[in-house]
Design an enzyme around this catalytic site. Sequence first.
Site, PDB file in Angstrom:
ATOM      1  N   ASP A 141       0.857  -1.176   0.000  1.00  0.00           N
ATOM      2  CA  ASP A 141       0.000   0.000   0.000  1.00  0.00           C
ATOM      3  C   ASP A 141       0.896   1.229   0.000  1.00  0.00           C
ATOM      4  O   ASP A 141       2.059   1.169   0.411  1.00  0.00           O
ATOM      5  CB  ASP A 141      -0.901  -0.030   1.236  1.00  0.00           C
ATOM      6  CG  ASP A 141      -2.030   0.974   1.159  1.00  0.00           C
ATOM      7  OD1 ASP A 141      -2.125   1.689   0.149  1.00  0.00           O
ATOM      8  OD2 ASP A 141      -2.820   1.038   2.114  1.00  0.00           O
ATOM      9  N   ASP A 175      -8.168  -7.387   0.511  1.00  0.00           N
ATOM     10  CA  ASP A 175      -7.319  -7.473   1.705  1.00  0.00           C
ATOM     11  C   ASP A 175      -8.088  -6.911   2.881  1.00  0.00           C
ATOM     12  O   ASP A 175      -8.963  -6.069   2.720  1.00  0.00           O
ATOM     13  CB  ASP A 175      -6.017  -6.689   1.527  1.00  0.00           C
ATOM     14  CG  ASP A 175      -6.217  -5.198   1.765  1.00  0.00           C
ATOM     15  OD1 ASP A 175      -5.941  -4.718   2.890  1.00  0.00           O
ATOM     16  OD2 ASP A 175      -6.677  -4.500   0.838  1.00  0.00           O
TER      17      ASP A 175
END
EC number: 2.4.2.29
Length: 378
Positions: free
Chosen positions: A90, A270
Amino acid sequence: MEFRIDSIDGNARACTIKTEHSEIKTPIFMPVGTAAAVKSLDAIDMMEILDAPIILGNTYHLYLRPGDEIISKLGGLHGFSGYKRSFLTDSGGFQAFSLGDNVKFTDEGIWFKSHIDGSKHFFSPEKVIDIEYNLNSDIMMVLDDLIALPNTKERIKKSIERTTEWAYRSLVHHVNRGKKNNLFAIIQGGTDFEFRRISAESLVSLEYKGYTFDGFAIGGLSVGEENQLMYDTIEATTPYMPKDKPRYLMGVGTPEDIIEAVERGVDMFDCVMPTRNARNGYLFTTFGTLRIKNAKYKLDESPIDPKCNCYTCRNFSRAYLNHLFKAKELTYFRLASIHNLHYYLNFVKEIREAILEGRFKEYKKEFYSLRAMNSLEI
Protein backbone atom coordinates in the site's frame (compact mmCIF):
# COMPACT_ATOMS: atom_id res chain seq x y z
CA MET A 1 2.96 -9.23 -14.84
CA GLU A 2 0.79 -11.65 -16.81
CA PHE A 3 -2.99 -11.59 -16.48
CA ARG A 4 -5.64 -13.81 -17.97
CA ILE A 5 -9.34 -14.40 -17.42
CA ASP A 6 -10.02 -18.11 -16.88
CA SER A 7 -13.80 -17.95 -16.58
CA ILE A 8 -16.69 -15.51 -16.10
CA ASP A 9 -20.03 -16.34 -14.45
CA GLY A 10 -22.32 -13.32 -14.65
CA ASN A 11 -19.94 -10.55 -13.60
CA ALA A 12 -17.93 -12.81 -11.28
CA ARG A 13 -14.44 -13.54 -12.62
CA ALA A 14 -11.88 -16.28 -12.09
CA CYS A 15 -8.49 -15.00 -13.26
CA THR A 16 -4.79 -15.79 -13.02
CA ILE A 17 -2.10 -13.23 -12.20
CA LYS A 18 1.56 -14.15 -12.64
CA THR A 19 4.29 -12.05 -11.02
CA GLU A 20 8.00 -12.71 -10.74
CA HIS A 21 7.44 -14.50 -7.44
CA SER A 22 4.14 -16.40 -7.67
CA GLU A 23 1.03 -17.37 -9.57
CA ILE A 24 -2.12 -15.90 -8.04
CA LYS A 25 -5.51 -17.47 -8.73
CA THR A 26 -8.42 -15.08 -8.26
CA PRO A 27 -10.63 -14.23 -6.52
CA ILE A 28 -7.85 -13.86 -3.96
CA PHE A 29 -7.72 -12.70 -0.37
CA MET A 30 -4.38 -11.12 0.57
CA PRO A 31 -3.39 -11.38 4.26
CA VAL A 32 -2.13 -8.12 5.73
CA GLY A 33 1.49 -8.09 6.87
CA THR A 34 1.78 -4.42 7.77
CA ALA A 35 5.33 -4.57 9.12
CA ALA A 36 6.50 -7.35 6.75
CA ALA A 37 4.86 -10.00 8.92
CA VAL A 38 1.28 -11.19 9.26
CA LYS A 39 0.65 -10.79 12.99
CA SER A 40 1.71 -13.86 15.02
CA LEU A 41 2.76 -15.78 11.87
CA ASP A 42 6.02 -16.17 9.95
CA ALA A 43 6.90 -16.77 6.32
CA ILE A 44 6.86 -20.57 6.70
CA ASP A 45 3.35 -20.42 8.15
CA MET A 46 2.22 -18.28 5.22
CA MET A 47 3.85 -20.42 2.53
CA GLU A 48 3.71 -24.00 3.82
CA ILE A 49 0.73 -24.09 6.19
CA LEU A 50 -1.56 -21.52 4.54
CA ASP A 51 -0.18 -21.59 0.99
CA ALA A 52 -0.85 -17.86 0.56
CA PRO A 53 0.44 -16.68 -2.85
CA ILE A 54 0.52 -12.97 -1.93
CA ILE A 55 0.54 -10.80 1.19
CA LEU A 56 0.54 -7.07 1.89
CA GLY A 57 3.20 -4.83 3.35
CA ASN A 58 2.69 -1.19 4.27
CA THR A 59 4.90 1.55 2.88
CA TYR A 60 4.18 4.03 5.68
CA HIS A 61 5.06 1.67 8.51
CA LEU A 62 8.09 0.10 6.82
CA TYR A 63 9.45 3.51 5.83
CA LEU A 64 9.34 4.63 9.47
CA ARG A 65 10.57 1.32 10.93
CA PRO A 66 13.00 -0.25 10.18
CA GLY A 67 13.40 2.01 7.12
CA ASP A 68 13.07 1.16 3.45
CA GLU A 69 16.80 1.59 2.81
CA ILE A 70 17.61 -1.00 5.48
CA ILE A 71 15.12 -3.42 3.92
CA SER A 72 16.69 -2.79 0.50
CA LYS A 73 20.14 -3.67 1.83
CA LEU A 74 18.74 -6.89 3.27
CA GLY A 75 17.23 -8.14 0.01
CA GLY A 76 13.93 -6.27 -0.16
CA LEU A 77 10.80 -7.61 1.47
CA HIS A 78 11.37 -11.13 0.13
CA GLY A 79 14.89 -11.43 1.51
CA PHE A 80 14.11 -9.51 4.71
CA SER A 81 11.01 -11.49 5.69
CA GLY A 82 11.76 -14.87 4.13
CA TYR A 83 8.41 -14.82 2.33
CA LYS A 84 9.38 -15.72 -1.24
CA ARG A 85 6.02 -15.20 -2.93
CA SER A 86 4.38 -11.96 -4.04
CA PHE A 87 4.13 -8.76 -2.01
CA LEU A 88 1.71 -5.91 -2.61
CA THR A 89 2.55 -2.65 -0.85
CA ASP A 90 0.00 0.00 0.00
CA SER A 91 1.18 3.56 -0.56
CA GLY A 92 0.66 4.69 3.03
CA GLY A 93 -2.06 7.15 2.05
CA PHE A 94 -4.63 5.50 4.31
CA GLN A 95 -2.26 5.52 7.28
CA ALA A 96 -1.51 9.21 6.72
CA PHE A 97 -5.24 9.91 6.45
CA SER A 98 -5.74 8.11 9.77
CA LEU A 99 -3.31 10.42 11.60
CA GLY A 100 -5.95 13.15 11.94
CA ASP A 101 -4.40 16.43 13.09
CA ASN A 102 -0.89 15.13 12.42
CA VAL A 103 -1.28 15.17 8.63
CA LYS A 104 -1.62 17.83 5.94
CA PHE A 105 -2.55 17.10 2.33
CA THR A 106 -1.24 19.47 -0.35
CA ASP A 107 -1.13 19.30 -4.14
CA GLU A 108 2.54 18.30 -3.90
CA GLY A 109 2.04 15.45 -1.45
CA ILE A 110 1.38 14.64 2.20
CA TRP A 111 3.09 16.11 5.26
CA PHE A 112 2.75 13.97 8.37
CA LYS A 113 4.17 13.37 11.82
CA SER A 114 5.40 9.92 12.73
CA HIS A 115 3.16 8.07 15.17
CA ILE A 116 6.38 6.63 16.65
CA ASP A 117 8.39 9.70 17.64
CA GLY A 118 6.55 12.73 16.25
CA SER A 119 9.20 13.44 13.59
CA LYS A 120 8.00 15.26 10.47
CA HIS A 121 8.00 13.59 7.04
CA PHE A 122 6.80 14.25 3.49
CA PHE A 123 5.41 11.77 0.97
CA SER A 124 5.28 12.85 -2.65
CA PRO A 125 3.99 10.43 -5.32
CA GLU A 126 7.56 10.01 -6.55
CA LYS A 127 8.99 9.40 -3.08
CA VAL A 128 6.43 6.71 -2.37
CA ILE A 129 7.41 4.90 -5.57
CA ASP A 130 11.09 5.10 -4.61
CA ILE A 131 10.31 3.67 -1.17
CA GLU A 132 8.38 0.83 -2.80
CA TYR A 133 11.34 0.16 -5.11
CA ASN A 134 13.49 -0.27 -2.01
CA LEU A 135 10.90 -2.67 -0.61
CA ASN A 136 10.87 -4.37 -4.04
CA SER A 137 7.19 -5.27 -3.89
CA ASP A 138 5.66 -7.07 -6.84
CA ILE A 139 2.65 -4.75 -6.92
CA MET A 140 3.01 -1.12 -5.87
CA MET A 141 0.05 1.12 -5.09
CA VAL A 142 0.27 4.80 -6.04
CA LEU A 143 -0.21 7.57 -3.50
CA ASP A 144 -3.84 8.72 -3.42
CA ASP A 145 -5.86 11.46 -1.73
CA LEU A 146 -8.17 9.56 0.61
CA ILE A 147 -10.97 11.54 2.26
CA ALA A 148 -13.48 10.92 5.02
CA LEU A 149 -17.09 10.09 4.19
CA PRO A 150 -19.54 11.73 3.99
CA ASN A 151 -17.89 14.81 2.44
CA THR A 152 -18.72 17.80 0.26
CA LYS A 153 -18.86 17.52 -3.52
CA GLU A 154 -16.09 20.12 -3.71
CA ARG A 155 -13.75 18.01 -1.55
CA ILE A 156 -14.60 14.81 -3.41
CA LYS A 157 -13.91 16.55 -6.72
CA LYS A 158 -10.58 17.80 -5.37
CA SER A 159 -9.71 14.29 -4.19
CA ILE A 160 -10.33 12.90 -7.68
CA GLU A 161 -8.28 15.60 -9.37
CA ARG A 162 -5.39 15.24 -6.94
CA THR A 163 -5.48 11.43 -7.06
CA THR A 164 -5.37 11.53 -10.87
CA GLU A 165 -2.47 14.00 -10.90
CA TRP A 166 -0.54 11.95 -8.34
CA ALA A 167 -1.21 8.77 -10.31
CA TYR A 168 0.17 10.35 -13.47
CA ARG A 169 3.26 11.61 -11.63
CA SER A 170 3.75 8.09 -10.25
CA LEU A 171 3.43 6.55 -13.71
CA VAL A 172 5.90 9.01 -15.25
CA HIS A 173 8.41 8.39 -12.47
CA HIS A 174 7.97 4.62 -12.74
CA VAL A 175 8.42 4.53 -16.51
CA ASN A 176 11.45 6.83 -16.39
CA ARG A 177 13.09 4.66 -13.73
CA GLY A 178 12.65 1.59 -15.95
CA LYS A 179 11.80 -0.79 -13.11
CA LYS A 180 9.89 -4.05 -13.57
CA ASN A 181 7.59 -3.75 -10.53
CA ASN A 182 3.88 -3.51 -11.30
CA LEU A 183 1.94 -0.31 -10.62
CA PHE A 184 -1.75 -0.06 -9.66
CA ALA A 185 -3.83 3.14 -9.64
CA ILE A 186 -6.58 3.83 -7.09
CA ILE A 187 -10.08 5.03 -7.99
CA GLN A 188 -11.65 7.52 -5.57
CA GLY A 189 -14.94 9.43 -5.58
CA GLY A 190 -16.64 8.63 -2.30
CA THR A 191 -20.06 7.05 -2.75
CA ASP A 192 -21.01 9.38 -5.60
CA PHE A 193 -21.46 7.18 -8.67
CA GLU A 194 -20.72 9.97 -11.15
CA PHE A 195 -17.50 10.90 -9.37
CA ARG A 196 -16.48 7.23 -9.36
CA ARG A 197 -17.03 7.10 -13.13
CA ILE A 198 -14.98 10.26 -13.64
CA SER A 199 -12.16 8.97 -11.44
CA ALA A 200 -12.07 5.57 -13.14
CA GLU A 201 -12.16 6.95 -16.67
CA SER A 202 -9.50 9.55 -15.85
CA LEU A 203 -7.10 6.95 -14.46
CA VAL A 204 -7.72 4.39 -17.20
CA SER A 205 -6.95 7.03 -19.85
CA LEU A 206 -3.53 7.90 -18.39
CA GLU A 207 -0.50 6.75 -20.36
CA TYR A 208 3.13 7.74 -20.64
CA LYS A 209 5.46 6.62 -23.43
CA GLY A 210 3.00 3.88 -24.28
CA TYR A 211 2.77 2.57 -20.70
CA THR A 212 -0.41 2.38 -18.62
CA PHE A 213 -1.21 1.01 -15.17
CA ASP A 214 -0.98 -2.74 -14.58
CA GLY A 215 -4.15 -2.84 -12.49
CA PHE A 216 -6.77 -0.70 -10.80
CA ALA A 217 -8.10 -0.54 -7.27
CA ILE A 218 -11.28 0.80 -5.72
CA GLY A 219 -10.22 2.85 -2.71
CA GLY A 220 -12.01 4.96 -0.13
CA LEU A 221 -14.70 2.46 0.84
CA SER A 222 -15.36 0.53 4.04
CA VAL A 223 -14.86 3.76 5.98
CA GLY A 224 -18.23 3.78 7.74
CA GLU A 225 -20.77 3.77 4.92
CA GLU A 226 -23.70 1.32 4.92
CA ASN A 227 -22.93 -2.05 3.35
CA GLN A 228 -25.52 -1.75 0.59
CA LEU A 229 -24.21 1.67 -0.39
CA MET A 230 -20.71 0.20 -0.61
CA TYR A 231 -21.99 -2.63 -2.82
CA ASP A 232 -23.88 -0.19 -5.03
CA THR A 233 -20.76 1.98 -5.36
CA ILE A 234 -18.69 -1.04 -6.40
CA GLU A 235 -21.35 -2.00 -8.94
CA ALA A 236 -21.29 1.54 -10.34
CA THR A 237 -17.48 1.53 -10.62
CA THR A 238 -16.41 -1.83 -12.08
CA PRO A 239 -17.99 -1.23 -15.54
CA TYR A 240 -15.43 1.56 -16.04
CA MET A 241 -12.46 -0.61 -15.02
CA PRO A 242 -10.57 -2.50 -17.76
CA LYS A 243 -11.67 -6.09 -18.24
CA ASP A 244 -8.13 -7.19 -19.09
CA LYS A 245 -6.51 -6.04 -15.83
CA PRO A 246 -6.88 -6.98 -12.14
CA ARG A 247 -9.51 -5.23 -10.04
CA TYR A 248 -8.70 -4.75 -6.36
CA LEU A 249 -11.07 -3.63 -3.59
CA MET A 250 -8.92 -2.15 -0.84
CA GLY A 251 -9.45 -2.88 2.85
CA VAL A 252 -12.57 -5.03 2.46
CA GLY A 253 -13.75 -6.95 4.42
CA THR A 254 -16.18 -9.51 5.79
CA PRO A 255 -16.93 -12.76 3.97
CA GLU A 256 -20.26 -11.20 2.95
CA ASP A 257 -18.46 -8.14 1.54
CA ILE A 258 -16.13 -10.35 -0.49
CA ILE A 259 -18.82 -12.49 -2.10
CA GLU A 260 -20.91 -9.41 -2.92
CA ALA A 261 -17.91 -7.68 -4.50
CA VAL A 262 -16.95 -10.77 -6.50
CA GLU A 263 -20.48 -10.81 -7.89
CA ARG A 264 -19.83 -7.24 -9.05
CA GLY A 265 -16.58 -8.09 -10.84
CA VAL A 266 -13.81 -7.62 -8.23
CA ASP A 267 -10.76 -9.94 -8.15
CA MET A 268 -8.55 -8.99 -5.19
CA PHE A 269 -9.19 -8.24 -1.50
CA ASP A 270 -7.32 -7.47 1.71
CA CYS A 271 -8.39 -6.84 5.27
CA VAL A 272 -7.01 -7.13 8.81
CA MET A 273 -10.26 -8.73 9.97
CA PRO A 274 -9.18 -12.40 10.01
CA THR A 275 -6.15 -11.83 12.22
CA ARG A 276 -7.65 -9.03 14.32
CA ASN A 277 -10.78 -11.05 15.04
CA ALA A 278 -8.64 -14.08 15.85
CA ARG A 279 -6.67 -12.13 18.44
CA ASN A 280 -9.92 -10.91 20.00
CA GLY A 281 -11.41 -14.39 20.22
CA TYR A 282 -13.75 -14.34 17.23
CA LEU A 283 -13.29 -17.30 14.89
CA PHE A 284 -14.90 -17.68 11.46
CA THR A 285 -16.85 -20.85 10.70
CA THR A 286 -19.07 -22.12 7.92
CA PHE A 287 -22.09 -21.29 10.05
CA GLY A 288 -21.10 -17.92 11.46
CA THR A 289 -18.80 -16.52 14.13
CA LEU A 290 -17.65 -18.53 17.13
CA ARG A 291 -16.60 -16.67 20.29
CA ILE A 292 -13.98 -18.98 21.73
CA LYS A 293 -13.98 -17.53 25.26
CA ASN A 294 -17.54 -18.73 25.93
CA ALA A 295 -17.76 -21.16 28.84
CA LYS A 296 -19.60 -23.78 26.78
CA TYR A 297 -16.36 -24.57 24.94
CA LYS A 298 -14.42 -25.46 28.08
CA LEU A 299 -15.01 -29.20 27.57
CA ASP A 300 -15.72 -29.15 23.83
CA GLU A 301 -13.46 -31.65 22.06
CA SER A 302 -14.63 -30.74 18.55
CA PRO A 303 -12.58 -28.56 16.19
CA ILE A 304 -13.42 -24.90 15.66
CA ASP A 305 -15.28 -25.79 12.47
CA PRO A 306 -16.08 -29.46 11.67
CA LYS A 307 -15.98 -28.59 7.95
CA CYS A 308 -12.50 -27.02 8.15
CA ASN A 309 -9.29 -28.91 7.38
CA CYS A 310 -6.82 -26.24 8.50
CA TYR A 311 -3.79 -27.06 10.65
CA THR A 312 -5.56 -25.82 13.79
CA CYS A 313 -8.80 -27.73 13.23
CA ARG A 314 -6.93 -30.95 12.36
CA ASN A 315 -4.91 -30.89 15.56
CA PHE A 316 -6.61 -28.91 18.33
CA SER A 317 -9.98 -28.69 20.04
CA ARG A 318 -12.25 -25.82 20.95
CA ALA A 319 -11.51 -26.66 24.58
CA TYR A 320 -7.78 -26.19 24.05
CA LEU A 321 -8.27 -22.90 22.20
CA ASN A 322 -10.65 -21.74 24.94
CA HIS A 323 -7.97 -22.48 27.53
CA LEU A 324 -5.18 -20.77 25.56
CA PHE A 325 -7.29 -17.66 25.01
CA LYS A 326 -8.23 -17.32 28.68
CA ALA A 327 -4.62 -17.97 29.76
CA LYS A 328 -3.42 -15.31 27.28
CA GLU A 329 -0.96 -17.81 25.84
CA LEU A 330 0.86 -16.56 22.75
CA THR A 331 0.27 -19.91 21.06
CA TYR A 332 -3.42 -18.99 20.88
CA PHE A 333 -2.74 -16.06 18.55
CA ARG A 334 -0.90 -18.27 16.07
CA LEU A 335 -3.43 -21.10 16.04
CA ALA A 336 -6.43 -18.78 15.84
CA SER A 337 -4.85 -16.67 13.11
CA ILE A 338 -4.01 -19.77 11.07
CA HIS A 339 -7.63 -20.87 11.29
CA ASN A 340 -9.18 -17.52 10.36
CA LEU A 341 -6.79 -16.96 7.46
CA HIS A 342 -7.38 -20.50 6.22
CA TYR A 343 -11.11 -19.80 6.33
CA TYR A 344 -10.66 -16.72 4.12
CA LEU A 345 -8.21 -18.33 1.70
CA ASN A 346 -10.35 -21.45 1.36
CA PHE A 347 -13.48 -19.30 0.97
CA VAL A 348 -12.11 -17.50 -2.10
CA LYS A 349 -10.88 -20.84 -3.51
CA GLU A 350 -14.42 -22.20 -3.22
CA ILE A 351 -15.78 -19.08 -4.93
CA ARG A 352 -13.27 -19.57 -7.75
CA GLU A 353 -14.29 -23.21 -8.19
CA ALA A 354 -17.94 -22.16 -8.34
CA ILE A 355 -17.18 -19.57 -11.03
CA LEU A 356 -15.18 -22.09 -13.07
CA GLU A 357 -18.08 -24.54 -12.86
CA GLY A 358 -20.72 -21.91 -13.70
CA ARG A 359 -22.51 -22.18 -10.35
CA PHE A 360 -21.57 -18.94 -8.61
CA LYS A 361 -25.19 -17.95 -7.89
CA GLU A 362 -25.88 -21.35 -6.35
CA TYR A 363 -22.74 -21.12 -4.23
CA LYS A 364 -23.70 -17.64 -3.01
CA LYS A 365 -27.18 -18.84 -2.08
CA GLU A 366 -25.73 -21.80 -0.17
CA PHE A 367 -23.22 -19.52 1.59
CA TYR A 368 -25.97 -17.30 2.97
CA SER A 369 -28.19 -20.28 3.76
CA LEU A 370 -25.52 -21.90 5.92
CA ARG A 371 -24.81 -18.68 7.78
CA ALA A 372 -28.53 -18.11 8.36
CA MET A 373 -28.65 -21.43 10.20
CA ASN A 374 -26.77 -19.75 13.02
CA SER A 375 -26.50 -16.02 12.43
CA LEU A 376 -25.67 -15.36 16.08
CA GLU A 377 -22.36 -16.17 17.77
CA ILE A 378 -22.09 -19.90 18.31
